[in-house]
Write a protein that holds these residues in place. Structure first.
Motif, PDB file in Angstrom:
ATOM      1  N   TRP A   8      69.895  80.611 107.977  1.00  0.00           N
ATOM      2  CA  TRP A   8      69.544  81.064 106.630  1.00  0.00           C
ATOM      3  C   TRP A   8      70.167  81.942 105.781  1.00  0.00           C
ATOM      4  O   TRP A   8      70.377  81.808 104.450  1.00  0.00           O
ATOM      5  CB  TRP A   8      67.786  81.400 106.811  1.00  0.00           C
ATOM      6  CG  TRP A   8      67.193  82.030 105.754  1.00  0.00           C
ATOM      7  CD1 TRP A   8      66.590  81.110 104.743  1.00  0.00           C
ATOM      8  CD2 TRP A   8      67.202  83.066 104.909  1.00  0.00           C
ATOM      9  NE1 TRP A   8      66.029  81.832 103.774  1.00  0.00           N
ATOM     10  CE2 TRP A   8      66.519  82.951 103.665  1.00  0.00           C
ATOM     11  CE3 TRP A   8      67.774  84.419 105.095  1.00  0.00           C
ATOM     12  CZ2 TRP A   8      66.370  84.141 102.945  1.00  0.00           C
ATOM     13  CZ3 TRP A   8      67.657  85.431 104.255  1.00  0.00           C
ATOM     14  CH2 TRP A   8      66.909  85.321 103.190  1.00  0.00           C
ATOM     15  N   LEU A   9      70.883  83.163 106.245  1.00  0.00           N
ATOM     16  CA  LEU A   9      71.441  84.018 105.526  1.00  0.00           C
ATOM     17  C   LEU A   9      72.699  83.196 105.146  1.00  0.00           C
ATOM     18  O   LEU A   9      73.191  83.422 103.997  1.00  0.00           O
ATOM     19  CB  LEU A   9      71.841  85.343 106.479  1.00  0.00           C
ATOM     20  CG  LEU A   9      72.592  86.234 105.744  1.00  0.00           C
ATOM     21  CD1 LEU A   9      71.836  86.833 104.333  1.00  0.00           C
ATOM     22  CD2 LEU A   9      72.819  87.622 106.722  1.00  0.00           C
ATOM     23  N   ALA A  10      73.298  82.509 105.902  1.00  0.00           N
ATOM     24  CA  ALA A  10      74.547  81.852 105.726  1.00  0.00           C
ATOM     25  C   ALA A  10      74.397  80.992 104.524  1.00  0.00           C
ATOM     26  O   ALA A  10      75.257  80.619 103.476  1.00  0.00           O
ATOM     27  CB  ALA A  10      75.368  81.101 106.772  1.00  0.00           C
ATOM     28  N   TRP A  11      73.272  80.083 104.479  1.00  0.00           N
ATOM     29  CA  TRP A  11      72.911  79.206 103.556  1.00  0.00           C
ATOM     30  C   TRP A  11      72.749  79.948 102.019  1.00  0.00           C
ATOM     31  O   TRP A  11      73.299  79.550 101.215  1.00  0.00           O
ATOM     32  CB  TRP A  11      71.957  78.382 103.777  1.00  0.00           C
ATOM     33  CG  TRP A  11      71.973  77.443 104.868  1.00  0.00           C
ATOM     34  CD1 TRP A  11      73.208  76.701 105.161  1.00  0.00           C
ATOM     35  CD2 TRP A  11      70.797  76.741 105.704  1.00  0.00           C
ATOM     36  NE1 TRP A  11      72.834  75.934 106.318  1.00  0.00           N
ATOM     37  CE2 TRP A  11      71.441  76.020 106.639  1.00  0.00           C
ATOM     38  CE3 TRP A  11      69.632  77.191 105.980  1.00  0.00           C
ATOM     39  CZ2 TRP A  11      70.750  75.242 107.703  1.00  0.00           C
ATOM     40  CZ3 TRP A  11      68.908  76.417 106.814  1.00  0.00           C
ATOM     41  CH2 TRP A  11      69.414  75.561 107.634  1.00  0.00           C
ATOM     42  N   LYS A  12      71.964  81.139 102.081  1.00  0.00           N
ATOM     43  CA  LYS A  12      71.726  81.950 101.068  1.00  0.00           C
ATOM     44  C   LYS A  12      73.106  82.379 100.303  1.00  0.00           C
ATOM     45  O   LYS A  12      73.232  82.415  99.066  1.00  0.00           O
ATOM     46  CB  LYS A  12      70.730  83.082 101.269  1.00  0.00           C
ATOM     47  CG  LYS A  12      70.166  83.667 100.128  1.00  0.00           C
ATOM     48  CD  LYS A  12      69.105  84.566 100.660  1.00  0.00           C
ATOM     49  CE  LYS A  12      68.411  85.292  99.488  1.00  0.00           C
ATOM     50  NZ  LYS A  12      67.692  84.221  98.436  1.00  0.00           N
TER      51      LYS A  12
END
Length: 153
Positions: free
Chosen positions: A17-21
């Motif tokens: 999720w953090l990488a996508w954000k």
């Protein structure tokens, strides 16, 4: 072969999720100048930005996806980080098949659909050349992973 190699180890959901954000943030803050790439060969996918109307609101929703080219079509997968449920962009695209993609060399209007039958088998095999853990990761999901074709309009 270790268990991680057999199952195609994935990082925890919060890391994905953090990488996508962060990826979306780089794309948005740069005005689309950074964050997209063209596929380099049969073993490296590119990244595109898909914009599709929300199925309930009709508001434009954007997502960055991996893809490869199959003739004039762009091919991606509705995988949601290899977890259930279906990704929202895929549900939106099923409700509103006409969308727009931005690839590293420009914008394209597209119509999305799921590959079926022999076409799905052929395109799945192409993804396996790119991603050696494809089958192990897909087995984590309760439903088959849709191979999505974005055709030029």
């Amino acid at each position: 072969m270790s268990a991680a190699e057999r199952t195609g180890w994935l990082p925890p959901r919060w890391v994905k999720w953090l990488a996508w954000k962060i990826h979306r943030g780089i794309y948005n803050r740069s005005g689309g100048r950074l964050g997209l790439s063209l596929p380099r060969d049969d073993e490296h996918y590119g990244t595109l930005h898909l914009t599709v109307p929300g199925r309930r609101t009709g508001e434009p929703r954007g997502v960055i996806l991996g893809y490869f080219e199959d003739g004039p079509n762009l091919v991606t997968m509705a995988m949601n980080g290899w977890e259930d449920p279906e990704p929202a962009w895929w549900l939106n695209l099923q409700a509103h098949p006409d969308a727009e993609v931005v690839v590293a060399d420009g914008k394209r209007p597209v119509r999305g659909r799921a590959a079926e039958g022999e076409e799905r088998t052929r395109l799945w095999a192409r993804w396996q050349q790119i991603d050696k853990h494809l089958d192990a990761w897909a087995a984590r999901r309760s439903k088959p992973t849709a191979v999505v074709i974005l055709e030029p309009r």
